[in-house]
Design a protein around this motif. Structure first.
Motif, PDB file in Angstrom:
ATOM      1  N   ASP A   1      25.549  54.054 -62.463  1.00 54.54           N
ATOM      2  CA  ASP A   1      24.755  55.110 -61.858  1.00 54.54           C
ATOM      3  C   ASP A   1      23.276  54.744 -61.744  1.00 54.54           C
ATOM      4  OD1 ASP A   1      24.271  55.101 -64.551  1.00 54.54           O
ATOM      5  OD2 ASP A   1      24.233  57.289 -64.765  1.00 54.54           O
ATOM      6  N   ASP A   2      22.955  53.472 -61.914  1.00 53.73           N
ATOM      7  CA  ASP A   2      21.562  53.050 -61.848  1.00 53.73           C
ATOM      8  C   ASP A   2      21.216  52.621 -60.425  1.00 53.73           C
ATOM      9  OD1 ASP A   2      19.024  52.102 -62.148  1.00 53.73           O
ATOM     10  OD2 ASP A   2      19.508  50.576 -63.643  1.00 53.73           O
ATOM     11  N   PRO A   3      20.397  53.402 -59.693  1.00 52.81           N
ATOM     12  CA  PRO A   3      20.072  53.042 -58.304  1.00 52.81           C
ATOM     13  C   PRO A   3      19.158  51.825 -58.194  1.00 52.81           C
ATOM     14  CG  PRO A   3      18.777  54.942 -58.985  1.00 52.81           C
ATOM     15  CD  PRO A   3      19.754  54.662 -60.104  1.00 52.81           C
ATOM     16  N   TYR A   4      18.574  51.393 -59.322  1.00 53.31           N
ATOM     17  CA  TYR A   4      17.645  50.264 -59.292  1.00 53.31           C
ATOM     18  C   TYR A   4      18.289  48.964 -59.760  1.00 53.31           C
ATOM     19  CZ  TYR A   4      14.038  53.749 -58.527  1.00 53.31           C
ATOM     20  OH  TYR A   4      13.276  54.774 -57.995  1.00 53.31           O
ATOM     21  N   ALA A   5      19.593  48.979 -60.024  1.00 54.97           N
ATOM     22  CA  ALA A   5      20.279  47.783 -60.507  1.00 54.97           C
ATOM     23  C   ALA A   5      20.970  47.065 -59.348  1.00 54.97           C
ATOM     24  CB  ALA A   5      21.305  48.161 -61.572  1.00 54.97           C
ATOM     25  N   LEU A   6      21.015  45.744 -59.412  1.00 52.12           N
ATOM     26  CA  LEU A   6      21.719  44.937 -58.420  1.00 52.12           C
ATOM     27  C   LEU A   6      23.015  44.441 -59.036  1.00 52.12           C
ATOM     28  CD1 LEU A   6      18.798  42.796 -56.917  1.00 52.12           C
ATOM     29  CD2 LEU A   6      19.586  45.086 -56.273  1.00 52.12           C
TER      30      LEU A   6
ATOM     31  N   ASP B   1      28.431  46.459 -55.786  1.00 47.37           N
ATOM     32  CA  ASP B   1      27.826  47.409 -54.849  1.00 47.37           C
ATOM     33  C   ASP B   1      27.589  46.813 -53.466  1.00 47.37           C
ATOM     34  OD1 ASP B   1      27.731  49.442 -56.704  1.00 47.37           O
ATOM     35  OD2 ASP B   1      25.726  48.916 -57.412  1.00 47.37           O
ATOM     36  N   ILE B   2      27.937  45.556 -53.276  1.00 43.31           N
ATOM     37  CA  ILE B   2      27.648  44.875 -52.013  1.00 43.31           C
ATOM     38  C   ILE B   2      28.365  45.574 -50.846  1.00 43.31           C
ATOM     39  CG2 ILE B   2      28.139  42.772 -50.701  1.00 43.31           C
ATOM     40  CD1 ILE B   2      27.562  41.195 -53.246  1.00 43.31           C
TER      41      ILE B   2
ATOM     42  N   TRP C   1      23.037  47.089 -51.718  1.00 43.93           N
ATOM     43  CA  TRP C   1      24.054  46.673 -50.762  1.00 43.93           C
ATOM     44  C   TRP C   1      23.863  45.204 -50.361  1.00 43.93           C
ATOM     45  CZ3 TRP C   1      22.772  51.699 -47.668  1.00 43.93           C
ATOM     46  CH2 TRP C   1      23.313  52.789 -48.368  1.00 43.93           C
ATOM     47  N   THR C   2      22.635  44.718 -50.434  1.00 44.65           N
ATOM     48  CA  THR C   2      22.385  43.296 -50.184  1.00 44.65           C
ATOM     49  C   THR C   2      22.949  42.460 -51.328  1.00 44.65           C
ATOM     50  OG1 THR C   2      20.404  43.744 -48.881  1.00 44.65           O
ATOM     51  CG2 THR C   2      20.579  41.552 -49.880  1.00 44.65           C
ATOM     52  N   GLY C   3      22.796  42.952 -52.558  1.00 39.88           N
ATOM     53  CA  GLY C   3      23.358  42.276 -53.726  1.00 39.88           C
ATOM     54  C   GLY C   3      22.405  41.289 -54.368  1.00 39.88           C
ATOM     55  N   PRO C   4      22.746  40.807 -55.566  1.00 43.05           N
ATOM     56  CA  PRO C   4      21.899  39.821 -56.254  1.00 43.05           C
ATOM     57  C   PRO C   4      21.768  38.547 -55.422  1.00 43.05           C
ATOM     58  CG  PRO C   4      23.601  40.713 -57.718  1.00 43.05           C
ATOM     59  CD  PRO C   4      23.947  41.157 -56.350  1.00 43.05           C
ATOM     60  N   ASP C   5      20.653  37.863 -55.579  1.00 42.16           N
ATOM     61  CA  ASP C   5      20.407  36.637 -54.828  1.00 42.16           C
ATOM     62  C   ASP C   5      21.181  35.487 -55.472  1.00 42.16           C
ATOM     63  OD1 ASP C   5      19.524  34.609 -53.270  1.00 42.16           O
ATOM     64  OD2 ASP C   5      17.391  34.836 -53.752  1.00 42.16           O
ATOM     65  N   ASP C   6      22.318  35.144 -54.858  1.00 38.96           N
ATOM     66  CA  ASP C   6      23.137  34.046 -55.376  1.00 38.96           C
ATOM     67  C   ASP C   6      22.947  32.766 -54.580  1.00 38.96           C
ATOM     68  OD1 ASP C   6      24.367  34.730 -53.025  1.00 38.96           O
ATOM     69  OD2 ASP C   6      26.235  35.433 -53.936  1.00 38.96           O
TER      70      ASP C   6
END
Length: 477
Positions: free
Chosen positions: A19-24, A28-29, A263-268
């Motif tokens: 439920d954290d809107p600031y987490a990547l 959530d992608i 929605w972009t997701g973590p930078d992998d």
């Protein structure tokens, strides 16, 4: 870099809470929309921004400037609305790519002052000045309600203004206490649609009244001149109309809560992630430009109305009589019934701005406290508790400033000048973050780069002027 200056990618237990809107999180992608319908469904942060922008700046400062200067400063209104959106989009692009809030980014710009950067310190100082502006908005709303429905005597009497101020503050606190993004977006959308349609309709309809204007009036406003005695108002107007420094900062939070970065997701480092980022950045730009169109239309409409109706009658809004004076824009064209139409419109415009401020400012202060190490910003429950506490505490503080000073126009103008100074710091941060954390792939568009340079130059000139004027070098004389 401190723990609080990185995106909240993990929660207190090592895995980011759902439920954290600031987490990547990879879970959530989402792929960005490819058609217009899908894009429109993903817009939203800009509506909140419009609700925040088209309030005190447009209704009070811009209209007052038109009343004071006439059409001659129309060019400045256009410039103010035009140049700042490009810096806003650059900062939001960085947020989508990194998952960080603007204040976290500011803390990375040297030199450091303890745990934060010098821009964070400047933001804190600016926000104290902005408290006057927000108090002015509350006062304007209370005055409109007081004229519409007086309590305990005269419409603008002390008792009526005080009671309505308490009612306004209590209502916005109750509405925004949950702090949910969806509620803020819906409130912003409804009020934006209402005041945009009503304001633009009045401005367009003026040529068919006794206060009509023509091409020669509009042409006189494009001569790049500043009449004597209007410079202070002009600087405040440039700082507060269009997208201001605080709105640029807040916009990154709404982009995060909407989901563009999640929605972009973590930078992998993958090509798939880069393509998703480009898609969601495109959605953000459409969202920001839609908001820019709304703000520009309303800004120009309010200025033209002030120049065409109030300036010709030498009526300049001042003190608590501001609302009464501004209502002449409607009563002089639509008759006695126009007064009530204006009061309803003024309440919608100012109240929406208060709602947006009540939703956004507690987030900014909560993030600041996290950066200072007062609590762990990544702890969702702790963050929500602090946001709710500040939602209850801050609006009454803003209202107290109004009840003490009783000068809404001046209070809004002070906030505008402070915002103009802070704009310069935001531009510095944007160029620093762009150079250090934005991959060259996302910096190749020559048109956007050119617009950013022009925007930064104009804002820089305003910021330097404002700093010199505040320091007493006499540039405003």
């Amino acid at each position: 870099m401190t723990a609080d200056s990185v995106p909240a990618q993990v929660g207190t237990g090592g895995e980011a809470p759902s439920d954290d809107p600031y987490a990547l999180r990879t879970g959530d992608i989402k792929e960005p929309p490819r058609d217009l319908r899908g894009t429109v469904r993903r817009l939203g942060p800009g509506m909140i921004l419009s609700a925040a922008v088209v309030g005190s700046g447009e209704l009070i400062t811009t209209t007052s400037l038109g009343a004071k200067a006439g059409f001659v400063l129309l060019w400045l209104v256009i410039a103010s609305a035009l140049v700042k959106v490009w810096v806003q989009m650059e900062l939001a692009r960085w947020t989508i790519l990194t998952g960080k809030t603007a204040l976290a980014g500011y803390s990375q710009v040297p030199p450091k002052v303890g745990r934060v950067g010098w821009i964070n310190v400047l933001w804190i100082l600016m926000d104290f000045a902005k408290m006057l502006q927000r108090g002015g908005m509350i006062g304007g709303t209370a005055a409109a309600f007081s004229i519409l429905a007086p309590i305990g005597g005269a419409p603008l009497g002390r008792t009526s203004l005080t009671v309505w101020t308490v009612i306004v503050v209590a209502s916005v606190v109750a509405l925004m206490y949950t702090g949910r993004y969806g509620m803020v977006e819906k409130a912003g959308f409804i009020t934006v649609v209402f005041f945009t349609l009503s304001t633009v309709a009045l401005a367009v309809g003026l040529p068919w009244t006794e206060f009509g204007y023509g091409g020669s009036d509009l042409a006189s406003g494009l001569t790049l001149s500043i009449p004597a005695g209007t410079l202070g108002f002009a600087v405040a107007m440039f700082g507060i109309t269009g997208v201001g420094a605080d709105e640029m900062t807040t916009y990154t939070y709404w982009c995060l809560e909407k989901g563009y970065a999640r929605w972009t997701g973590p930078d992998d480092g993958t090509e798939a992630r880069a393509r998703r980022a480009e898609g969601w950045i495109r959605v953000m730009r459409i969202d920001a430009l839609t908001s820019w169109v709304v703000c520009t239309l309303c800004t120009l409409s309010f200025y033209i109305i002030g120049a065409a109706i109030l300036h010709r009658q030498k009526l300049v809004p001042e003190g608590n009589d501001m609302i009464t004076t501004l209502s002449r824009m409607y009563t002089d064209t639509l008759g006695p019934a126009g007064k009530y139409l204006f009061l309803i419109g003024a309440i919608a415009v100012l109240y929406s701005t208060i709602i947006a401020s009540t939703a956004s400012v507690p987030r900014l202060w909560t993030n600041t406290l996290g950066l200072l190490g007062v609590f762990d910003w990544r702890n969702v429950k702790a963050r929500q508790r602090v946001i709710r506490l500040l939602t209850v505490v801050l609006p009454p503080l803003w209202a107290a400033f109004y009840l003490y000073l009783q000068e809404p126009v001046l209070m809004v103008q002070v906030g505008g000048i402070a915002g103009g100074i802070f704009l310069l710091a935001v531009v510095i941060a944007v160029w620093r973050l762009r150079a250090t954390e934005v991959d060259p792939r996302f910096r190749r568009n020559p048109v956007l780069n050119g617009a950013l340079v022009v925007s930064s130059t104009a804002i820089g000139a305003l910021g330097i002027y404002s700093v010199l004027d505040v320091l007493g070098f006499g540039v405003g004389s």
